[in-house]
Design an enzyme around this catalytic site. Structure first.
Site, short mmCIF file in Angstrom:
data_model
loop_
_atom_site.label_atom_id
_atom_site.label_comp_id
_atom_site.label_asym_id
_atom_site.label_seq_id
_atom_site.Cartn_x
_atom_site.Cartn_y
_atom_site.Cartn_z
N CYS A 160 41.32 43.75 42.77
CA CYS A 160 42.59 44.16 42.80
C CYS A 160 43.90 43.88 42.98
CB CYS A 160 42.63 46.21 43.72
SG CYS A 160 42.43 45.97 45.03
N GLY A 161 43.50 42.31 43.29
CA GLY A 161 44.11 41.90 43.77
C GLY A 161 44.62 41.97 45.35
#
Length: 288
Positions: free
Chosen positions: A90-91
């Site tokens: 998710c970054g």
């Protein structure tokens, strides 16, 4: 130089990864809609609770009230409740929250304060235990929770309040990511105990309370702590899926570019091998 077989294997591997990231992106899109709707629906209620709490606290007698409102009178021991995701891919979503909490913990430690941490979410625990393992009191795992409800937040609030009643800390701060848009999630620190309240509106109507303000506050404050944690969990869920959707979209695009790059390299290598074979055939024919 890699052989044609190696290049074919790389292209197939990248295409397989691209299918996975595309599928994860689509799943994140569908879950984001529900999570965003839940977070936005909870905001008016949470804001109204804050407003009522502010009015009640302003009407209470000066410096008096429940301990959850006025605190312990000192600020020596701080509890940090760090809410992150249970999964990655998710970054920088989890890292941004942990970085904010770690900076606060390091600042407090430099001031001679005692820091304790409760991690809500596995990813935050995995990162914080590398540097603050001794300060972590507990890790609350929510991987089995499919839908976040008020009942999800209430046990966490009860644990925090029980620690405060036992004198385990003086100030509690909640860390989470506030959802703004798909590409923007804002790491946020919110003080839970004692609560940070806005200024009372002097133009607001004056109410007479029955029972008195102190008795209402004693009932409202624990619920307000649970509402704040509930809102933080909902905001985190929406932020997580927004960050995951963006991260998987970028990964899918990068995989497509890698496929083009490897395909071009494969065609050039194949063409070079064909040209070399033709030259060898022609040279052999001329030699005869």
């Amino acid at each position: 130089m890699p052989s044609l077989k190696d290049l074919r294997n790389r292209i197939a591997s990248v295409k397989s990864t691209q299918k996975i990231t595309k599928a994860m992106q689509m799943v994140a899109v569908s879950k984001l809609r529900r999570a965003q709707a839940a977070a936005e629906a909870a905001r008016p209620y949470a804001e109204r609770v804050e407003s009522v709490l502010t009015n009640l606290a302003g009407a209470a007698t000066d410096g008096q009230g429940p301990r959850l409102l006025v605190g312990s009178g000192v600020a020596q021991t701080h509890l940090l409740v760090v809410c992150t995701g249970e999964r990655g891919l998710c970054g920088a979503f989890n890292t941004a929250i942990v970085r904010l909490a770690r900076e606060r913990a390091n600042t407090l430690a430099a001031e001679g304060k005692t820091v304790k941490i409760i991690c809500v979410g596995k990813k935050g625990y995995d990162q914080l235990r590398r540097t603050h393992e001794k300060q972590i009191l507990e890790m609350i795992d929510l991987r089995a929770v499919r839908t976040i409800t008020y009942d999800t937040a209430q046990p966490i609030a009860e644990k925090v309040i029980a620690l405060f009643d036992n004198g385990e800390f003086d100030v509690c701060t909640l860390f989470y990511s506030r959802f703004k848009s798909v590409i923007s999630q804002i790491p946020t620190a919110q003080q839970l105990i004692p609560p940070e309240l806005g200024a009372k509106d002097d133009k607001a109507p004056v109410y007479d309370y029955e029972p008195d303000e102190g008795e209402i506050l004693a009932q409202l404050l624990p619920r307000a702590v649970a509402v704040r944690i509930y809102r933080a969990l909902l905001e985190n869920a929406a932020s997580f899926f927004g960050a995951q959707m963006s991260a998987m979209d970028n990964a899918t695009r990068n995989a497509g570019e890698m496929v083009k790059k490897y395909t071009l390299r494969y065609n050039r290598t194949r063409q070079a091998m064909i040209t070399k074979e033709l030259i060898e055939i022609i040279s052999g024919a001329e030699a005869l």
